[in-house]
Design an enzyme around this catalytic site. Structure first.
Site, short mmCIF file in Angstrom:
data_model
loop_
_atom_site.label_atom_id
_atom_site.label_comp_id
_atom_site.label_asym_id
_atom_site.label_seq_id
_atom_site.Cartn_x
_atom_site.Cartn_y
_atom_site.Cartn_z
N ASP A 37 0.81 -1.23 0.00
CA ASP A 37 0.00 0.00 0.00
C ASP A 37 0.84 1.28 0.00
OD1 ASP A 37 1.05 -0.25 2.51
OD2 ASP A 37 -0.84 -0.25 3.59
N HIS A 38 2.10 1.20 0.36
CA HIS A 38 2.92 2.41 0.49
C HIS A 38 3.61 2.79 -0.82
CE1 HIS A 38 2.29 2.03 4.76
NE2 HIS A 38 3.05 3.07 5.02
N ASP B 24 4.06 -1.17 11.30
CA ASP B 24 3.61 0.17 10.94
C ASP B 24 3.06 0.81 12.20
OD1 ASP B 24 2.84 1.80 8.20
OD2 ASP B 24 1.61 2.31 9.94
N ARG C 138 -0.16 12.91 10.16
CA ARG C 138 1.17 13.50 10.44
C ARG C 138 1.42 14.69 9.54
NH1 ARG C 138 4.03 7.68 11.24
NH2 ARG C 138 3.47 7.58 13.44
N SER D 242 7.08 7.18 12.96
CA SER D 242 6.88 5.89 12.30
C SER D 242 7.64 4.76 12.96
CB SER D 242 7.32 6.00 10.84
OG SER D 242 8.71 5.74 10.75
N ARG E 116 9.49 2.75 11.09
CA ARG E 116 10.50 2.32 10.11
C ARG E 116 11.83 2.01 10.78
NH1 ARG E 116 10.07 8.23 7.43
NH2 ARG E 116 7.94 7.53 7.56
C1 MIC Z 1 4.20 6.46 8.24
O1 MIC Z 1 3.02 6.79 8.30
O2 MIC Z 1 5.13 7.18 8.62
C2 MIC Z 1 4.53 5.09 7.65
C3 MIC Z 1 5.17 5.34 6.33
O3 MIC Z 1 3.35 4.37 7.46
C4 MIC Z 1 5.46 4.37 8.64
C5 MIC Z 1 5.99 3.11 8.14
C6 MIC Z 1 7.14 3.27 7.21
O4 MIC Z 1 7.95 4.18 7.36
O5 MIC Z 1 7.24 2.45 6.28
C7 MIC Z 1 4.80 4.10 10.01
O6 MIC Z 1 3.87 4.75 10.37
O7 MIC Z 1 5.30 3.23 10.74
FE1 SF4 Z 2 0.04 4.90 5.07
FE2 SF4 Z 2 1.37 5.61 7.28
FE3 SF4 Z 2 -0.07 7.39 5.91
FE4 SF4 Z 2 -1.29 5.50 7.26
S1 SF4 Z 2 -0.02 7.12 8.12
S2 SF4 Z 2 -1.78 6.17 5.20
S3 SF4 Z 2 0.07 3.78 7.00
S4 SF4 Z 2 1.75 6.33 5.20
#
Ligand code: MIC
Ligand code: SF4
Length: 635
Positions: free
Chosen positions: A64-65, A119, A379, A533, A535
């Site tokens: 999905d990313h 995630d 965010r 996140s 990550r």
């Molecule tokens: C995010 O919202 O920052 C992400 C991208 O979903 C991350 C995961 C990632 O960095 O792949 C998260 O929320 O953990």
């Molecule tokens: Fe995707 Fe993270 Fe954004 Fe949710 S907050 S939509 S999991 S990138």
């Protein structure tokens, strides 16, 4: 004394330790989820464990990313993930099927079960009474291998919801209110458990919006009771058999209580660049906007998009605004196509995107220079939208839609009409983009494109480290600062040598080069270092650049664990004055580090200043062993 809902679920999953807040516990994990941006690394780690098949009740791999395929990298990753799923017995959710959290809620989540996801917004599952926790990929890989998940037993805060929301005020405003009262670090090692008569007035998508964005408080997770509303939702998903009623005991003891009167809430907005920078929409109404994005795992449900369509219906978005919309799942997309919602959205001028994370993580729809973007996501960290000078404001779907028409930030109550969204008795159930694994023992080939690089070698912690403070940063540094996402960097999530070039790129583009040239060094951070996140690249890439110690005033939960998982020692200033004293460029020396770990306090000398700092590690015995050996895989 009775039990809180969180404790009830933990007590039936407790593998190690005692439910005493502040102490380390091991929790049995029923379900796991990964997404593609963290998943490739998680499965490389799982492969390294040499286990033939996942040991959980259910493990789902979502894509999905990284769906913006501007090169071969992402498509190669998707193919790798699909092959891995077949080989190790995972369910595979194909690109196009939707955002992991939305799909998991709809099709797989079960009240009372534990879910660990790579995630940070995995707590979305708390909307249906799961204990759903975000973690680094390696922790999820360990859970897939049948190991318990280790965490600090959190404090449990009751959030008592009273009354009912007034029209045009929605669930997003409830979680923004909590962020207004608390901060992005007040939830660390805490769980927010929702209760009170206001709970039953909230649908499951609304509850999920709240638990989703509880991540922005830094919380371990958030949870709602499982009640008749949960039953109706599961029934509409054809899953009523998964329902169990769950709630806290009446005499449950909490570590704190927060009360929110829903009827007095107003539309709220989080200003740049932090989700806790919350004011009333009224306070900054009239702000000219360039872009609106409706979507993300926070606000992309059928309920939200139907609400948006009712607001946009028969109108055209303002000439100065670009509106893009990404439905949260294929189920939502199919249903809005069928019930006329999609037509209303498109007719108003909305640019429909695929069902994925998209703009939320800088994958397309980057705002114009100095642009102001209104988003329903969770965010608004600096640079996350894909450009450093964009100003991102976080709002509800209602506020976003009304503002898109007006061209300026607008309190949605101007509409002065009551729009009631009734969720259907039956959702469309079409799991044709979900691939179940073949039976155990079936041969499955795993195809690896050239972007998928092997894991680095994990070396024991040296007994002596001398090096430069390569960077000193302030409070609330996010993993988006440490390891940026976005269309340029995300494609390298399975290529550690390449992605390491981008560490701290938006803070100091010379960081990676200097770290490499000097063979490593120290990072110094303020409070809540590594928030945001899950990550693990924000730990793994610094490890690759030779970092073995990070010193901060305090750490965010997931990032701290990720550092430990990859053999990096997180140390805390015992006296915050030392944070002021230390400067970028100072040479630090740690001697007898291994034996010093037996003590709570570790001394590190600042050679440049001729001073010695006292630092705490706060690691459990298990974590000490892990760091000494070079991380969790070695351990
Ligand atoms: C995010 O919202 O920052 C992400 C991208 O979903 C991350 C995961 C990632 O960095 O792949 C998260 O929320 O953990
Ligand atoms: Fe995707 Fe993270 Fe954004 Fe949710 S907050 S939509 S999991 S990138």
């Amino acid at each position: 004394m009775g039990l809180t809902l969180f404790k009830k679920i933990i007590s039936t999953h407790l593998a190690e330790g005692e439910m005493i807040s502040g102490s380390e516990i091991g929790v049995r994990i029923d379900q796991t989820l990964t997404q593609d941006a963290t998943g490739t690394m998680a499965y490389l780690e799982f492969e390294a464990m040499g286990i033939p098949r996942v040991k959980t009740e259910l493990s789902v791999s979502y894509v999905d990313h990284n769906t913006l395929q501007t090169g071969f990298e992402n498509a190669d990753d998707h193919r790798f993930l699909q092959d891995i799923a077949a080989k190790y017995g995972l369910v595979f959710s194909r690109p196009g099927n939707g955002i992991c959290h939305q799909v998991h809620l709809e099709r797989f989540g079960v009240p009372g079960k534990t879910l660990l996801g790579s995630d940070s917004h995995t707590p979305t599952g708390g909307g249906i009474g799961m204990v759903a926790i975000g973690a680094g990929g390696l922790d999820v890989a360990l859970a897939m291998a049948g190991k318990p998940f280790h965490m600090i037993m959190p404090e449990i805060i009751k959030v008592n919801l009273i009354g009912r929301l007034i029209p045009m005020v929605s669930a997003k405003d409830i979680i923004l209110e909590l962020l207004r009262r608390l901060s992005v670090k007040d939830g660390v090692n805490r769980v927010f458990e929702y209760a009170g008569d206001g709970v039953k007035t909230l649908s499951i998508p609304e509850r999920a919006t709240i638990t989703n964005m509880g991540a922005e408080l830094g919380a371990t997770t958030s949870i709602f009771p499982s009640d008749e509303v949960t039953y109706e939702f599961l029934k509409a998903q054809g899953r009523e058999r998964d329902f169990v009623e769950l709630q806290a005991d009446d005499d449950a003891l909490y570590d704190g209580v927060i009360e929110i009167n829903l009827s007095s809430l107003e539309p709220l907005v989080a200003k740049p660049h932090s989700p806790d920078n919350v004011v009333r929409v009224k306070d900054i109404e009239g702000l000219k906007i360039d872009q609106v994005f409706i979507g993300s795992c926070t606000n992309s449900s059928l309920r939200d998009l139907m609400m948006v369509a009712e607001i946009l219906k028969g109108k055209t978005i303002a000439p100065n605004v670009s509106l893009s919309i990404a439905p949260g799942s294929k189920q939502v997309y199919e249903m809005i196509a069928e019930n006329g919602t999609l037509k209303k959205l498109v007719a108003s001028g909305a640019r429909m995107l695929e069902s994925a994370c998209g703009p939320c993580v800088g994958m397309g729809q980057v705002p114009p220079s100095g642009g102001i973007s209104l988003r329903t996501s969770n965010r608004n960290f600096e640079g996350r939208s894909g450009t450093k000078d964009a100003q991102v404001y976080l709002v509800s779907a209602e506020t976003a839609a009304v503002s898109a028409i007006k061209g300026v930030l607008t309190d949605p109550r101007v509409l002065n009409e009551r729009i009631e969204i009734r969720l259907p008795q039956k959702f469309n159930i079409n799991d044709n983009m979900i691939i179940l694994p073949p039976p155990e023992g079936t041969q499955a080939e795993v195809r690896r494109g050239p972007n998928i690089k092997p894991l680095p070698e994990f070396k024991p912690l040296p007994d002596e480290i001398e090096g430069e403070v390569l960077i000193k940063v302030g409070d609330n540094i996010t993993t988006d600062h440490i390891m940026p996402a976005g269309a340029k960097v995300l494609p390298y999530r399975s290529n550690l040598p390449k992605i390491s070039e981008f560490v701290f790129e938006r803070v100091d583009p010379t960081f990676a080069g200097r770290a490499q040239q000097k063979g490593g060094g120290f990072i110094v951070g303020g409070a809540n270092y590594g928030q945001g996140s899950s990550r693990e690249h924000a730990a793994l890439a610094p490890y690759y650049l030779g970092i073995r110690v990070v010193i901060a005033k305090s750490f965010a939960r997931i990032h701290r664990q990720n550092l430990i998982n990859f053999g990096i020692l997180p140390l805390i200033f015992d006296d915050e004055k030392d944070y002021e004293d230390i400067e970028q460029g100072d040479i630090l020396r740690a001697v007898n580090l291994i034996s010093q770990l037996d003590n709570e306090i570790i001394s590190i000398e600042n050679v440049s200043k001729g001073r010695t700092y006292k630092l705490r590690h706060d690691l459990s015995d298990r974590q000490i062993q892990m760091v000494k050996k070079g991380g969790a895989l070695k351990y």
